[in-house]
Design an enzyme around this catalytic site. Structure first.
Site, PDB file in Angstrom:
ATOM      1  N   CYS A  42       0.765  -1.142   0.197  1.00  0.00           N
ATOM      2  CA  CYS A  42       0.072  -0.211  -0.208  1.00  0.00           C
ATOM      3  C   CYS A  42       0.820   1.256  -0.128  1.00  0.00           C
ATOM      4  O   CYS A  42       1.918   1.220   0.620  1.00  0.00           O
ATOM      5  CB  CYS A  42      -0.712  -0.076   1.293  1.00  0.00           C
ATOM      6  SG  CYS A  42      -2.155   1.403   1.386  1.00  0.00           S
ATOM      7  N   ASP A  44       0.396   3.903   1.818  1.00  0.00           N
ATOM      8  CA  ASP A  44       0.455   4.490   3.040  1.00  0.00           C
ATOM      9  C   ASP A  44       1.865   4.606   3.457  1.00  0.00           C
ATOM     10  O   ASP A  44       2.705   3.908   3.517  1.00  0.00           O
ATOM     11  CB  ASP A  44      -0.208   3.388   4.011  1.00  0.00           C
ATOM     12  CG  ASP A  44      -0.795   4.007   5.048  1.00  0.00           C
ATOM     13  OD1 ASP A  44       0.357   4.392   5.871  1.00  0.00           O
ATOM     14  OD2 ASP A  44      -2.133   4.174   5.537  1.00  0.00           O
ATOM     15  N   ARG A  46       2.775   4.949   6.287  1.00  0.00           N
ATOM     16  CA  ARG A  46       3.194   4.126   7.838  1.00  0.00           C
ATOM     17  C   ARG A  46       3.882   2.634   7.264  1.00  0.00           C
ATOM     18  O   ARG A  46       4.083   1.997   8.158  1.00  0.00           O
ATOM     19  CB  ARG A  46       2.015   3.958   8.664  1.00  0.00           C
ATOM     20  CG  ARG A  46       1.769   5.427   9.108  1.00  0.00           C
ATOM     21  CD  ARG A  46       0.301   5.227   9.729  1.00  0.00           C
ATOM     22  NE  ARG A  46      -0.934   5.098   8.683  1.00  0.00           N
ATOM     23  CZ  ARG A  46      -1.922   4.772   8.996  1.00  0.00           C
ATOM     24  NH1 ARG A  46      -2.457   5.031  10.491  1.00  0.00           N
ATOM     25  NH2 ARG A  46      -2.976   4.387   8.139  1.00  0.00           N
ATOM     26  N   HIS A  98      -2.089  -4.039   5.097  1.00  0.00           N
ATOM     27  CA  HIS A  98      -2.121  -3.440   6.643  1.00  0.00           C
ATOM     28  C   HIS A  98      -3.400  -3.340   6.987  1.00  0.00           C
ATOM     29  O   HIS A  98      -4.389  -2.537   6.436  1.00  0.00           O
ATOM     30  CB  HIS A  98      -1.156  -2.335   6.628  1.00  0.00           C
ATOM     31  CG  HIS A  98      -1.755  -1.057   6.004  1.00  0.00           C
ATOM     32  ND1 HIS A  98      -2.259   0.123   6.611  1.00  0.00           N
ATOM     33  CD2 HIS A  98      -1.958  -0.463   4.792  1.00  0.00           C
ATOM     34  CE1 HIS A  98      -2.771   1.105   5.818  1.00  0.00           C
ATOM     35  NE2 HIS A  98      -2.364   0.474   4.483  1.00  0.00           N
ATOM     36  N   CYS A 101      -6.367   0.067   7.114  1.00  0.00           N
ATOM     37  CA  CYS A 101      -6.000   0.653   5.657  1.00  0.00           C
ATOM     38  C   CYS A 101      -7.037   1.656   5.252  1.00  0.00           C
ATOM     39  O   CYS A 101      -8.256   1.257   5.008  1.00  0.00           O
ATOM     40  CB  CYS A 101      -5.898  -0.551   4.500  1.00  0.00           C
ATOM     41  SG  CYS A 101      -5.672   0.299   2.793  1.00  0.00           S
TER      42      CYS A 101
HETATM   43 ZN    ZN Z   1      -3.525   1.231   3.066  1.00  0.00          ZN
END
Ligand code: ZN
Length: 216
Positions: A42, A44, A46, A98, A101
């Site tokens: 992803c 993302d 993090r 994750h 999400c």
């Molecule tokens: Zn995500």
């Protein structure tokens, strides 16, 4: 200091760190890459692929998009996949989602956010395929976590259905496909499933290749 300048300064410090350990660090790195893993994760911020897996530059070939999707019309992902399998000859493709999400959360909602709804549309299909199980869960948080897991599993199977993976398997390339879920709260990765080379896929997706003996 403007925020982006911090990144350039940190880059200089990182270069120095690497050179302190090995003088020829970057000379060796510039030579070639021979990663054994393709990471599809992803976007993302993090979930930084190298950091959470303790890997160094040169070890992971990376593709990231919102909610780690494997779409058969996405030339970006498909090009990365083909290059990783056919040129780099990686032995492992990892799809890592994750918990928490935002993409999966949005797919569970009815909010219209424009283009992103079209990208996430496929996760709604995953929900529909597992609606009975998901609707039976007691709260939204658990539904989200389970849909994150199911989404990863679905993308793993979609990879197995691509011509690149099928061709590699039929040609005897020991390519494994993994489905992982990263937990933002603990930092730990949960190993969801692994498809070994030659794992049977649904019949309708099977392809026959002229350059391989095959079963036909
Ligand atoms: Zn995500």
């Amino acid at each position: 200091m403007e925020s982006y300048k911090k990144l350039l300064l940190a880059n200089k410090a990182w270069v120095q760190d690497k050179l302190n350990v090995r003088e020829d660090y970057f000379l060796r790195m510039a030579d070639d890459q021979k990663p054994d893993f393709l990471w599809i994760g992803c976007s993302d911020s993090r979930v930084p692929a190298e950091e959470v897996t303790g890997t160094e530059p040169g070890e992971l070939f990376v593709h990231r998009n919102i909610a780690n999707q494997v779409l058969h019309t996405d030339f970006n992902m498909l090009s990365v996949l083909q290059y990783a399998i056919e040129v780099l000859k990686v032995n492992h493709v990892i799809v890592c989602g994750h918990y928490g999400c935002g993409g999966v959360r949005n797919a569970m909602s009815h909010k219209h956010l424009g283009l992103i709804n079209k990208w996430l549309r496929n996760i709604k299909d995953v929900y529909r395929m597992h609606q009975h199980e998901l609707d039976g869960l007691p709260d939204t948080a658990r539904k989200l976590s389970r849909l994150v897991e199911l989404n990863v599993q679905e993308q793993v199977w979609k990879l197995a259905e691509t011509s690149f993976v099928q061709h590699a398997w039929q040609a005897g390339h020991p390519l494994h496909i993994h489905g992982w879920v990263y937990d933002l709260q603990t930092g730990l990765i949960k190993d969801q499933l692994m498809l070994k080379p030659g794992t049977p896929i649904e019949d309708i997706y099977k392809l026959e290749f002229d350059d391989l003996p095959g079963e036909h």
